[in-house]
Design an enzyme around this catalytic site. Structure first.
Site, PDB file in Angstrom:
ATOM      1  N   LYS A  57     -12.887 -62.324 -38.804  1.00 20.63           N
ATOM      2  CA  LYS A  57     -13.271 -60.959 -39.173  1.00 20.63           C
ATOM      3  C   LYS A  57     -12.890 -60.657 -40.631  1.00 20.63           C
ATOM      4  CE  LYS A  57     -10.909 -58.771 -35.999  1.00 20.63           C
ATOM      5  NZ  LYS A  57     -10.265 -59.895 -35.291  1.00 20.63           N
TER       6      LYS A  57
ATOM      7  N   ARG B  24      -9.084 -51.030 -31.869  1.00 18.15           N
ATOM      8  CA  ARG B  24      -8.630 -52.181 -31.102  1.00 18.15           C
ATOM      9  C   ARG B  24      -8.405 -51.817 -29.637  1.00 18.15           C
ATOM     10  NH1 ARG B  24      -6.639 -55.816 -35.328  1.00 18.15           N
ATOM     11  NH2 ARG B  24      -5.317 -57.447 -34.492  1.00 18.15           N
TER      12      ARG B  24
ATOM     13  N   ARG C  74      -4.406 -71.426 -41.012  1.00 16.30           N
ATOM     14  CA  ARG C  74      -4.632 -70.167 -41.715  1.00 16.30           C
ATOM     15  C   ARG C  74      -3.503 -69.875 -42.694  1.00 16.30           C
ATOM     16  NH1 ARG C  74      -6.997 -64.854 -38.983  1.00 16.30           N
ATOM     17  NH2 ARG C  74      -4.922 -64.288 -38.332  1.00 16.30           N
TER      18      ARG C  74
ATOM     19  N   ARG D 196       1.191 -66.524 -41.754  1.00 20.90           N
ATOM     20  CA  ARG D 196       1.598 -65.264 -41.142  1.00 20.90           C
ATOM     21  C   ARG D 196       2.524 -65.552 -39.967  1.00 20.90           C
ATOM     22  NH1 ARG D 196      -3.740 -61.808 -40.181  1.00 20.90           N
ATOM     23  NH2 ARG D 196      -2.628 -61.398 -38.243  1.00 20.90           N
TER      24      ARG D 196
ATOM     25  N   ARG E 264      -1.503 -62.756 -28.641  1.00 21.88           N
ATOM     26  CA  ARG E 264      -2.514 -61.911 -29.286  1.00 21.88           C
ATOM     27  C   ARG E 264      -3.865 -62.065 -28.606  1.00 21.88           C
ATOM     28  NH1 ARG E 264      -2.174 -63.572 -35.298  1.00 21.88           N
ATOM     29  NH2 ARG E 264      -3.645 -61.891 -35.648  1.00 21.88           N
TER      30      ARG E 264
HETATM   31  P1  AMP Z   1      -4.819 -58.319 -37.836  1.00 25.73           P
HETATM   32  O1  AMP Z   1      -4.548 -58.656 -39.247  1.00 25.73           O
HETATM   33  O2  AMP Z   1      -6.034 -57.418 -37.684  1.00 25.73           O
HETATM   34  O3  AMP Z   1      -4.887 -59.519 -36.938  1.00 25.73           O
HETATM   35  O4  AMP Z   1      -3.573 -57.421 -37.310  1.00 25.73           O
HETATM   36  C1  AMP Z   1      -2.283 -57.951 -37.278  1.00 25.73           C
HETATM   37  C2  AMP Z   1      -1.412 -57.144 -36.328  1.00 25.73           C
HETATM   38  O5  AMP Z   1      -1.355 -55.787 -36.765  1.00 25.73           O
HETATM   39  C3  AMP Z   1      -1.914 -57.081 -34.893  1.00 25.73           C
HETATM   40  O6  AMP Z   1      -1.512 -58.199 -34.112  1.00 25.73           O
HETATM   41  C4  AMP Z   1      -1.255 -55.782 -34.416  1.00 25.73           C
HETATM   42  O7  AMP Z   1       0.125 -55.973 -34.176  1.00 25.73           O
HETATM   43  C5  AMP Z   1      -1.369 -54.890 -35.656  1.00 25.73           C
HETATM   44  N1  AMP Z   1      -2.647 -54.142 -35.693  1.00 25.73           N
HETATM   45  C6  AMP Z   1      -3.641 -54.235 -36.624  1.00 25.73           C
HETATM   46  N2  AMP Z   1      -4.649 -53.393 -36.355  1.00 25.73           N
HETATM   47  C7  AMP Z   1      -4.294 -52.734 -35.223  1.00 25.73           C
HETATM   48  C8  AMP Z   1      -4.918 -51.733 -34.409  1.00 25.73           C
HETATM   49  N3  AMP Z   1      -6.120 -51.235 -34.719  1.00 25.73           N
HETATM   50  N4  AMP Z   1      -4.243 -51.310 -33.310  1.00 25.73           N
HETATM   51  C9  AMP Z   1      -3.023 -51.776 -32.986  1.00 25.73           C
HETATM   52  N5  AMP Z   1      -2.387 -52.726 -33.686  1.00 25.73           N
HETATM   53  C10 AMP Z   1      -2.997 -53.204 -34.801  1.00 25.73           C
END
Ligand code: AMP
Length: 210
Positions: free
Chosen positions: A13, A88, A123, A156, A167
């Protein structure tokens, strides 16, 4: 174009959002990037989010809704935006509807869990600007260094295999139901992940008709 990108963590994404953002000249809003920046700066939101993010759990909906409300009110969102990683959960999607956010399309990038687990191990992300890379499919020009800002590339913390599994579980339980939510509203499109970034971009553009 107001576009939501759906898909499991590691579906691509972030990478596709950056490409589409340049093609369409609209900003990408990534709640993951906003939270990582807040954590790095040690802001109250960052401190609240850290334990959830590090464990691969979702940050509480109220925190995310507050972030997105502020961000969408910025002037650069007036002509459209790409939402990467938000909403989400169903409550987040409902809260966005209540805020008056109208999206044109929710595009889901479809990919198998096993492919994700293999892929996440390669990654990398820039510590300073958040730009994503991959050691095989999207390597930086110079190993370990961000092409955009020269920052150091790191893994990360939440890309560790056991956290990736957590996740993915969270994705299937809390986020995947959003596909039905947007399907019912006639907004859902799906694009199958392809073997290269370019091919996936081409597939997304075909599905979106851009
Ligand atoms: P991402 O970079 O989108 O994979 O987000 C990394 C982490 O941030 C996720 O595993 C969640 O812990 C938190 N996170 C990001 N976006 C959201 C969201 N919309 N709702 C809840 N947690 C989020």
């Amino acid at each position: 174009m107001r576009l939501i990108l759906l898909g499991a963590p590691g579906a691509g994404k972030g990478t596709q959002a950056e490409i589409l953002s340049k093609t369409l000249s609209i900003p990408t809003i990534s709640t993951g990037n906003i939270l990582r920046a807040a954590m790095k700066e040690g802001t109250p939101v960052g401190l609240e989010a850290k334990a959830y993010v590090d464990a691969g759990k979702l940050v509480p909906d109220e925190v995310i809704i507050g972030i997105i409300k502020d961000r969408l009110a910025q002037p650069d969102c007036a002509n459209g935006y790409i939402l990467d990683g938000v909403p989400r959960t169903i409550p987040q999607a409902k809260a966005m509807e209540e805020m008056g956010v109208q999206v044109d399309c929710a595009l889901s990038i479809e990919i198998e869990d096993e492919t994700i687990i293999q892929r996440m191990s390669g990654r990398r992300i820039c510590k300073d600007c958040g730009q994503p890379f991959h050691v095989v499919s999207n390597p930086p020009k110079k190993e370990g260094v961000c092409d955009l800002c020269g920052g150091e590339l790191t893994v990360r913390k939440d890309d560790a295999p056991e956290t990736v599994r957590a996740r993915l579980e969270t994705y299937h339980r809390d986020t995947e139901p959003l596909k039905d939510f947007y399907r019912e509203r006639g907004k859902l499109r799906t694009a199958d992940n392809q073997s290269t970034i370019e091919a996936t971009t081409a597939e997304i553009k075909r599905v979106l008709g851009i």
